[in-house]
Enzyme design. Structure first.
Site, PDB file in Angstrom:
ATOM      1  N   ASP A 152       0.845  -1.210   0.000  1.00 40.88           N
ATOM      2  CA  ASP A 152       0.000   0.000   0.000  1.00 40.88           C
ATOM      3  C   ASP A 152       0.881   1.261   0.000  1.00 40.88           C
ATOM      4  O   ASP A 152       0.819   2.064   0.920  1.00 40.88           O
ATOM      5  CB  ASP A 152      -0.937   0.000   1.229  1.00 40.88           C
ATOM      6  CG  ASP A 152      -0.188   0.065   2.553  1.00 40.88           C
ATOM      7  OD1 ASP A 152       0.989  -0.373   2.613  1.00 40.88           O
ATOM      8  OD2 ASP A 152      -0.758   0.580   3.543  1.00 40.88           O
TER       9      ASP A 152
ATOM     10  N   ASP B  72       6.865   1.191   1.732  1.00 43.43           N
ATOM     11  CA  ASP B  72       6.517   0.127   0.768  1.00 43.43           C
ATOM     12  C   ASP B  72       7.306   0.344  -0.526  1.00 43.43           C
ATOM     13  O   ASP B  72       7.788  -0.608  -1.143  1.00 43.43           O
ATOM     14  CB  ASP B  72       5.036   0.184   0.394  1.00 43.43           C
ATOM     15  CG  ASP B  72       4.104   0.053   1.575  1.00 43.43           C
ATOM     16  OD1 ASP B  72       3.563  -1.026   1.801  1.00 43.43           O
ATOM     17  OD2 ASP B  72       3.904   1.070   2.285  1.00 43.43           O
TER      18      ASP B  72
ATOM     19  N   HIS C 235      10.044   0.400   7.916  1.00 43.02           N
ATOM     20  CA  HIS C 235       9.293  -0.815   8.265  1.00 43.02           C
ATOM     21  C   HIS C 235       9.322  -1.866   7.151  1.00 43.02           C
ATOM     22  O   HIS C 235       9.823  -2.983   7.320  1.00 43.02           O
ATOM     23  CB  HIS C 235       7.821  -0.476   8.513  1.00 43.02           C
ATOM     24  CG  HIS C 235       7.569   0.620   9.481  1.00 43.02           C
ATOM     25  ND1 HIS C 235       7.650   0.452  10.834  1.00 43.02           N
ATOM     26  CD2 HIS C 235       7.215   1.925   9.290  1.00 43.02           C
ATOM     27  CE1 HIS C 235       7.347   1.582  11.449  1.00 43.02           C
ATOM     28  NE2 HIS C 235       7.082   2.497  10.534  1.00 43.02           N
TER      29      HIS C 235
END
Ligand code: BDR
Ligand code: CA
Length: 313
Positions: free
Chosen positions: A11, A16, A241
């Site tokens: 997403d 990402d 992340h």
């Protein structure tokens, strides 16, 4: 060894996007069968557009891109523009990519691909809606999954969206519950690890010195992404992340993991999306998740910087 076949479900989101760059820079190890977009950080029309932009920036228009679920399985959508900006990838100039979106729904792509191949690894870095919906649509595909490496959850670190919950799990707790209990090997890389992978000034400067357009895009996105987290956590940089999932595939020895039971809270309004990690095996519940609890952050940035250096100037 042949490259491992993977589907990245994401997403974008700056982190990402950097996960996609890391994977696209690693064709010897990773064979990206397709990238599927899900609603998450920003609505679906933006996440799928952002995936196509990243493929184009990385010169990987050969990778098919699919749009999936526009909202979670049960709950209302939540988004995170306050972190990622209105585009999801603030920090670089947005353009309309030439790369076309595939006609097929992402869930159908996931189902058909799993049925057609053995040994596909799934890498979800957003809410787990597309993956869980594929498992609900055709349960036969579950046995065909080799492994699932998810960015999501938190134990010692506490939540980032609520005091208890990390964003990806919170955004679709029902889907997370299905995926974590699917019976296939699941590795969960949550905030306990990703909050150690900080994009400090020095690490970002090294990426900037590479001078190629993908490295420049990475630095641009990080320069926007870091403002929110550095203030929130009083930290020296933003956590990267989602690229941890790809780093785990490329270099698993960077991470420490432990097989545990992890349960997802799907009901309580106070703690919904919480991942109850039974790190000390106090419940006797089956060990369904390989829980990541530590990382070699310097090693991670070495890997990322080396892989980004592979893109042409
Ligand atoms: C996760 O939530 C999103 O904001 C990031 O892209 C990452 O996948 C971190 O909690
Ligand atoms: Ca994400």
């Amino acid at each position: 060894m042949p490259a491992r076949p993977i589907i990245i479900d994401c997403d974008p989101g700056q982190d990402d996007a950097i996960a996609l760059f890391l994977a696209m820079a690693s064709p010897d190890e990773l064979n990206i069968l397709g990238v599927t977009a899900v609603a998450g950080n920003v609505p679906l029309p933006l996440t799928e557009r952002n995936v196509r932009m990243m493929c184009e920036l990385a010169g990987r228009e050969d990778i098919p891109v699919f749009a999936g679920c526009a909202k979670p399985m049960v709950r209302d959508s939540i988004t995170a523009e306050y972190i990622h900006g209105e585009t999801g990838i603030d920090g670089i100039d947005v353009f309309e990519p030439r790369t076309v979106l595939q006609d097929k729904h992402a869930v159908d792509f996931i189902v058909e691909t799993l049925l057609a191949h053995d040994e596909v690894t799934l890498i979800p870095t957003g809410p787990l809606t597309n993956i869980a919906t594929a498992f609900e649509k055709n349960a036969e595909v579950i046995q065909k999954v080799k492994e699932i490496v998810v960015m999501g959850g938190a134990m010692r670190e506490g939540g980032n969206r609520t005091p208890s919950a990390e964003f990806n799990i919170m955004a679709d707790p029902q889907a997370a519950d299905i995926v974590l209990n699917c019976g296939r090997p699941v590795t969960l890389i949550g905030l306990d690890v990703t909050h150690k992978v900080l994009s400090t000034e020095e690490r970002v400067a090294r990426i900037g010195q590479l001078g190629n357009s993908v490295a420049n895009a990475t630095v641009g996105m990080l320069s926007f992404f870091h403002r929110y987290d550095t203030e929130k956590y009083s930290s020296q940089g933003t956590p990267l992340h989602d690229p941890c999932t790809i780093a785990y595939l490329l270099q698993p020895d960077l991470f420490k993991t432990k097989l545990c039971n992890v349960a997802v809270e799907t009901e309580s309004e106070l703690t919904i999306g919480h991942t109850a990690v039974d790190f000390w095996h106090v419940t006797g519940r089956p060990k369904n998740v390989n829980w990541a609890y530590d990382v070699d952050a310097d090693g991670f940035y070495e890997l990322l910087t080396e892989r980004l250096s592979r893109f042409p100037l």
